[in-house]
Design an enzyme around this catalytic site. Structure first.
Site, PDB file in Angstrom:
ATOM      1  N   LYS A 154     -10.423   2.723  -1.380  1.00 59.83           N
ATOM      2  CA  LYS A 154     -10.514   2.118  -0.035  1.00 59.83           C
ATOM      3  C   LYS A 154     -11.796   2.540   0.666  1.00 59.83           C
ATOM      4  O   LYS A 154     -12.115   3.732   0.773  1.00 59.83           O
ATOM      5  CB  LYS A 154      -9.284   2.540   0.775  1.00 59.83           C
TER       6      LYS A 154
ATOM      7  N   GLU B   7       0.823  -1.212   0.000  1.00 60.05           N
ATOM      8  CA  GLU B   7       0.000   0.000   0.000  1.00 60.05           C
ATOM      9  C   GLU B   7       0.860   1.266   0.000  1.00 60.05           C
ATOM     10  O   GLU B   7       1.854   1.364   0.731  1.00 60.05           O
ATOM     11  CB  GLU B   7      -0.894  -0.006   1.242  1.00 60.05           C
TER      12      GLU B   7
ATOM     13  N   CYS C  39      -5.701  -2.588   3.001  1.00 59.51           N
ATOM     14  CA  CYS C  39      -5.314  -2.475   4.406  1.00 59.51           C
ATOM     15  C   CYS C  39      -6.507  -2.608   5.375  1.00 59.51           C
ATOM     16  O   CYS C  39      -6.979  -3.707   5.598  1.00 59.51           O
ATOM     17  CB  CYS C  39      -4.541  -1.183   4.634  1.00 59.51           C
TER      18      CYS C  39
END
Length: 299
Positions: free
Chosen positions: A119, A46, A156
């Site tokens: 995200k 990431e 994540c």
């Protein structure tokens, strides 16, 4: 017939400097090395272009964001993917007019851009102050039909939510990918989440009967904040899990790594169907999942 759709996946792991050119060079070197090992789909960690800047809330860090279209790192990775014939998900800090996202572009083996995921779950805590920088993603969970497999890619903090993994597999994802930046907790030196972090994702793999690839960074990074220096030591432990949640390849917490695993997608599809998890789902009973507190789910 079984045995006709084999795919080799790779997870990369490296320490980042705060130089975009150095980090992109490192990523390219490792992608090329993974390709030499036979990898078809190669996951980079990431926000690999620089330090994990979210340790601090600093307005100047918004200058690190760039628009999706014409992004220089994405363009470079498109050329690399095309030249090697590999799939590369590319994580980046996206600027979209006055919005900002923690995003990833999926580059197919011919260099084409298959689209964007933003995200969805944005953390906010000591050392991981992402809500200052990132809007919540608006793409929803997606599946990308690459040359080698249908893949689901989340980022994540998304990896802690079983709903995200299930949503991607319900849409046909054959492998799950999670680029990550996680390590020590600046407010609590005794808190080490690495085993918890791995077990949660192993559970996603096992519950959905699909392989899972997680790529994390290593190294100590110091960011100046209004309260002094904030330091995170990223613990690596990048891994590849099989469809029963078993770890097939695991990096340590200090060294650069290229992890490799091969999967027979047709064989895994038969096993997934035979296990009955998706046959026996009862979506009409899961309405509480559409609420925040589990009460008064909509009819």
């Amino acid at each position: 017939m079984e045995g006709e759709r084999k795919v080799v996946v790779a997870a990369l792991q490296f320490a980042c400097s705060d130089s975009v050119s150095e980090n992109v060079d490192t990523a390219e070197r490792l992608v090329r090395a993974a390709h030499e090992k036979g990898a078809n789909i190669i996951l980079i960690q990431e926000l690999f272009e620089g330090y994990y800047f979210c340790q601090a809330q600093r307005e100047e860090f918004f200058k690190r964001a760039k628009p999706y279209k014409g992004h220089p790192t994405i363009l470079r990775m498109q050329e690399l993917a095309k030249g090697l014939g590999v799939v590369i998900p590319v994580s980046f800090f996206e600027e979209a007019n006055n919005a900002h996202y923690n995003s990833i572009a999926i580059i197919d083996a011919d260099g084409s851009d298959l689209g964007l995921y933003r995200k969805s779950h944005i953390p906010d805590g000591p050392g991981y102050q992402e809500k200052f920088y990132f809007n919540p993603g608006d793409t929803g969970f997606k599946v990308f039909a690459t040359k080698f497999a249908k893949i689901g890619v989340a980022i994540c903090w998304d990896q802690w939510f079983p709903e995200a993994a299930r949503a991607m597999v319900l849409q046909g994802a054959e492998i799950l990918f999670y680029p990550t930046a996680i390590g020590s907790e600046p407010q609590d030196e005794g808190l080490d989440s690495r085993e918890h972090w791995k077990r949660v994702m192993q559970g996603h793999a096992g519950a959905n009967l699909v392989p899972l690839v997680a790529s994390n960074r290593i190294g100590k990074e110091t960011i100046k904040t209004e309260h002094g220096d904030s330091v995170i030591t990223f613990y690596g432990n990048s891994f590849i899990a099989g469809p029963k949640g078993e770890i097939l390849a695991l990096a340590n917490d200090k060294d650069e790594a290229i992890l490799i695993a091969e999967f027979d997608l047709d064989k895994l599809k038969s096993q997934r169907h035979g296990w009955g998890v998706f046959r026996d789902r009862r979506p009409q009973l899961y309405k509480a999942l559409l609420t925040l507190d589990g009460s008064n789910p909509s009819s």
